[in-house]
Design a protein around this motif. Structure first.
Motif, PDB file in Angstrom:
ATOM      1  N   LEU A  84      19.231  22.588  72.911  1.00 15.89           N
ATOM      2  CA  LEU A  84      20.614  22.284  72.540  1.00 15.89           C
ATOM      3  C   LEU A  84      20.797  22.711  71.089  1.00 15.89           C
ATOM      4  O   LEU A  84      20.068  22.240  70.207  1.00 15.89           O
ATOM      5  CB  LEU A  84      20.893  20.785  72.685  1.00 15.89           C
ATOM      6  CG  LEU A  84      20.799  20.201  74.092  1.00 15.89           C
ATOM      7  CD1 LEU A  84      21.005  18.683  74.035  1.00 15.89           C
ATOM      8  CD2 LEU A  84      21.812  20.843  75.022  1.00 15.89           C
ATOM      9  N   ASP A  85      21.743  23.613  70.860  1.00 12.29           N
ATOM     10  CA  ASP A  85      21.965  24.048  69.476  1.00 12.29           C
ATOM     11  C   ASP A  85      22.702  22.963  68.691  1.00 12.29           C
ATOM     12  O   ASP A  85      22.963  21.872  69.213  1.00 12.29           O
ATOM     13  CB  ASP A  85      22.687  25.398  69.432  1.00 12.29           C
ATOM     14  CG  ASP A  85      24.104  25.351  69.988  1.00 12.29           C
ATOM     15  OD1 ASP A  85      24.683  24.245  70.096  1.00 12.29           O
ATOM     16  OD2 ASP A  85      24.643  26.428  70.314  1.00 12.29           O
ATOM     17  N   THR A  89      25.264  22.841  72.546  1.00  9.95           N
ATOM     18  CA  THR A  89      25.442  23.821  73.617  1.00  9.95           C
ATOM     19  C   THR A  89      24.060  24.301  74.040  1.00  9.95           C
ATOM     20  O   THR A  89      23.226  24.639  73.181  1.00  9.95           O
ATOM     21  CB  THR A  89      26.286  25.024  73.133  1.00  9.95           C
ATOM     22  OG1 THR A  89      27.553  24.535  72.697  1.00  9.95           O
ATOM     23  CG2 THR A  89      26.478  26.039  74.246  1.00  9.95           C
ATOM     24  N   GLU A  90      23.825  24.335  75.330  1.00  6.29           N
ATOM     25  CA  GLU A  90      22.503  24.731  75.816  1.00  6.29           C
ATOM     26  C   GLU A  90      22.287  26.230  75.641  1.00  6.29           C
ATOM     27  O   GLU A  90      23.147  27.040  75.989  1.00  6.29           O
ATOM     28  CB  GLU A  90      22.342  24.351  77.288  1.00  6.29           C
ATOM     29  CG  GLU A  90      20.930  24.593  77.807  1.00  6.29           C
ATOM     30  CD  GLU A  90      20.752  24.109  79.236  1.00  6.29           C
ATOM     31  OE1 GLU A  90      20.232  22.997  79.416  1.00  6.29           O
ATOM     32  OE2 GLU A  90      21.146  24.860  80.153  1.00  6.29           O
ATOM     33  N   PRO A 114      15.161  27.993  66.057  1.00  9.39           N
ATOM     34  CA  PRO A 114      16.570  27.767  65.726  1.00  9.39           C
ATOM     35  C   PRO A 114      16.833  26.289  65.429  1.00  9.39           C
ATOM     36  O   PRO A 114      16.038  25.418  65.779  1.00  9.39           O
ATOM     37  CB  PRO A 114      17.301  28.206  67.000  1.00  9.39           C
ATOM     38  CG  PRO A 114      16.297  27.998  68.088  1.00  9.39           C
ATOM     39  CD  PRO A 114      14.955  28.257  67.482  1.00  9.39           C
ATOM     40  N   GLU A 115      17.954  26.026  64.806  1.00 14.91           N
ATOM     41  CA  GLU A 115      18.358  24.644  64.548  1.00 14.91           C
ATOM     42  C   GLU A 115      18.742  24.002  65.877  1.00 14.91           C
ATOM     43  O   GLU A 115      19.377  24.632  66.726  1.00 14.91           O
ATOM     44  CB  GLU A 115      19.552  24.622  63.595  1.00 14.91           C
ATOM     45  CG  GLU A 115      19.969  23.223  63.194  1.00 14.91           C
ATOM     46  CD  GLU A 115      21.168  23.234  62.249  1.00 14.91           C
ATOM     47  OE1 GLU A 115      21.691  22.128  61.981  1.00 14.91           O
ATOM     48  OE2 GLU A 115      21.577  24.320  61.804  1.00 14.91           O
ATOM     49  N   VAL A 116      18.351  22.758  66.050  1.00 19.19           N
ATOM     50  CA  VAL A 116      18.651  22.060  67.302  1.00 19.19           C
ATOM     51  C   VAL A 116      19.435  20.788  67.028  1.00 19.19           C
ATOM     52  O   VAL A 116      19.449  20.274  65.899  1.00 19.19           O
ATOM     53  CB  VAL A 116      17.358  21.718  68.096  1.00 19.19           C
ATOM     54  CG1 VAL A 116      16.607  22.980  68.463  1.00 19.19           C
ATOM     55  CG2 VAL A 116      16.474  20.754  67.323  1.00 19.19           C
ATOM     56  N   ALA A 117      20.073  20.293  68.061  1.00 19.97           N
ATOM     57  CA  ALA A 117      20.823  19.041  67.969  1.00 19.97           C
ATOM     58  C   ALA A 117      19.869  17.870  67.767  1.00 19.97           C
ATOM     59  O   ALA A 117      18.672  17.955  68.065  1.00 19.97           O
ATOM     60  CB  ALA A 117      21.641  18.832  69.236  1.00 19.97           C
ATOM     61  N   ALA A 122      16.307  17.686  72.876  1.00 26.25           N
ATOM     62  CA  ALA A 122      16.868  18.866  72.223  1.00 26.25           C
ATOM     63  C   ALA A 122      16.183  20.143  72.709  1.00 26.25           C
ATOM     64  O   ALA A 122      16.807  21.192  72.811  1.00 26.25           O
ATOM     65  CB  ALA A 122      16.732  18.739  70.713  1.00 26.25           C
ATOM     66  N   VAL A 123      14.907  20.066  73.007  1.00 25.39           N
ATOM     67  CA  VAL A 123      14.154  21.201  73.549  1.00 25.39           C
ATOM     68  C   VAL A 123      13.655  20.789  74.931  1.00 25.39           C
ATOM     69  O   VAL A 123      13.067  19.710  75.091  1.00 25.39           O
ATOM     70  CB  VAL A 123      12.976  21.591  72.645  1.00 25.39           C
ATOM     71  CG1 VAL A 123      12.171  22.740  73.253  1.00 25.39           C
ATOM     72  CG2 VAL A 123      13.476  21.962  71.253  1.00 25.39           C
TER      73      VAL A 123
END
Length: 200
Positions: A84-85, A89-90, A114-117, A122-123
């Motif tokens: 999830l960015d 958003t997936e 990348p940056e994640v939520a 999140a991953v």
């Protein structure tokens, strides 16, 4: 870090494998097999590996600093890595950015995370795991059969009587299953010892 079962494991034994007189769809035997297999199989089992073919998903709050994530092998099917960015958003990570070695997903050193939520999932690493029916280790199948048979026997009403006497007719004696249970537990432990995966 949590591993969820997305598609439950296929049974590695059938009622026909369990000694005794019962039908091929005997619900009691099917439940006993499922319960026995659940003790050893997948993220909730005590072997640290997947036995029946299944689909699992590893949840991580972020990409691992070690650049590696442990999975329940053996891998048996597709593996995908999604996240999830920052906008929740997936997104999907290209398989060029990681590889699977044994029971680990290794992210390549050139891949910038990348940056994640901020979320416990999140991953998400989703993958097929476990053995095809023909490839199930025989010691795992035998252990499940023994545990299922023991569960069925213990569930029998007569298993708990030491003796039953009808005056003028006779006496029937039953052996309690404590000793048998200890023996079965030891045999099962011996059968499974070589299959256990130590998860660090």
């Amino acid at each position: 870090m949590t591993t969820r079962v997305i598609v439950v494991p296929e049974a590695i034994a059938t009622p026909a494998d369990v000694p005794g007189v019962h039908s091929s769809n005997d619900a009691v035997v099917i439940r006993a097999i499922a319960a026995a297999q659940g003790i050893i199989d997948g993220p909730n089992g005590n072997l640290g590996r997947a036995i029946g073919k299944q689909t699992l998903e590893l949840w991580l709050a972020g990409f691992p600093c070690s650049r590696r994530a442990a999975i329940y092998g053996p891998l048996n099917g597709d593996l995908s890595v999604k996240y999830l960015d920052a906008d929740e958003t997936e997104q999907t990570i290209s398989s060029d950015n990681y590889r699977v070695v044994g029971n680990e997903v290794l992210f390549r050193t050139g891949f910038a995370f990348p940056e994640v939520a901020t979320a416990p999932d999140a991953v998400r690493i989703r993958y097929g795991a476990g053995y095809n029916t023909a490839d199930v280790p025989p010691q795992a199948k035998q252990a499940v059969i023994m545990m299922a048979l023991h569960a069925i026997t213990v569930g029998s009403e007569k298993a708990f009587y030491r003796s039953e006497e009808v005056e003028g007719v006779g006496k029937t004696e039953y052996t309690l299953l404590d000793q048998a249970g200890s023996n079965i537990n030891k045999i099962v432990d011996d059968l499974l010892r070589g299959l256990r995966v130590v998860r660090i």
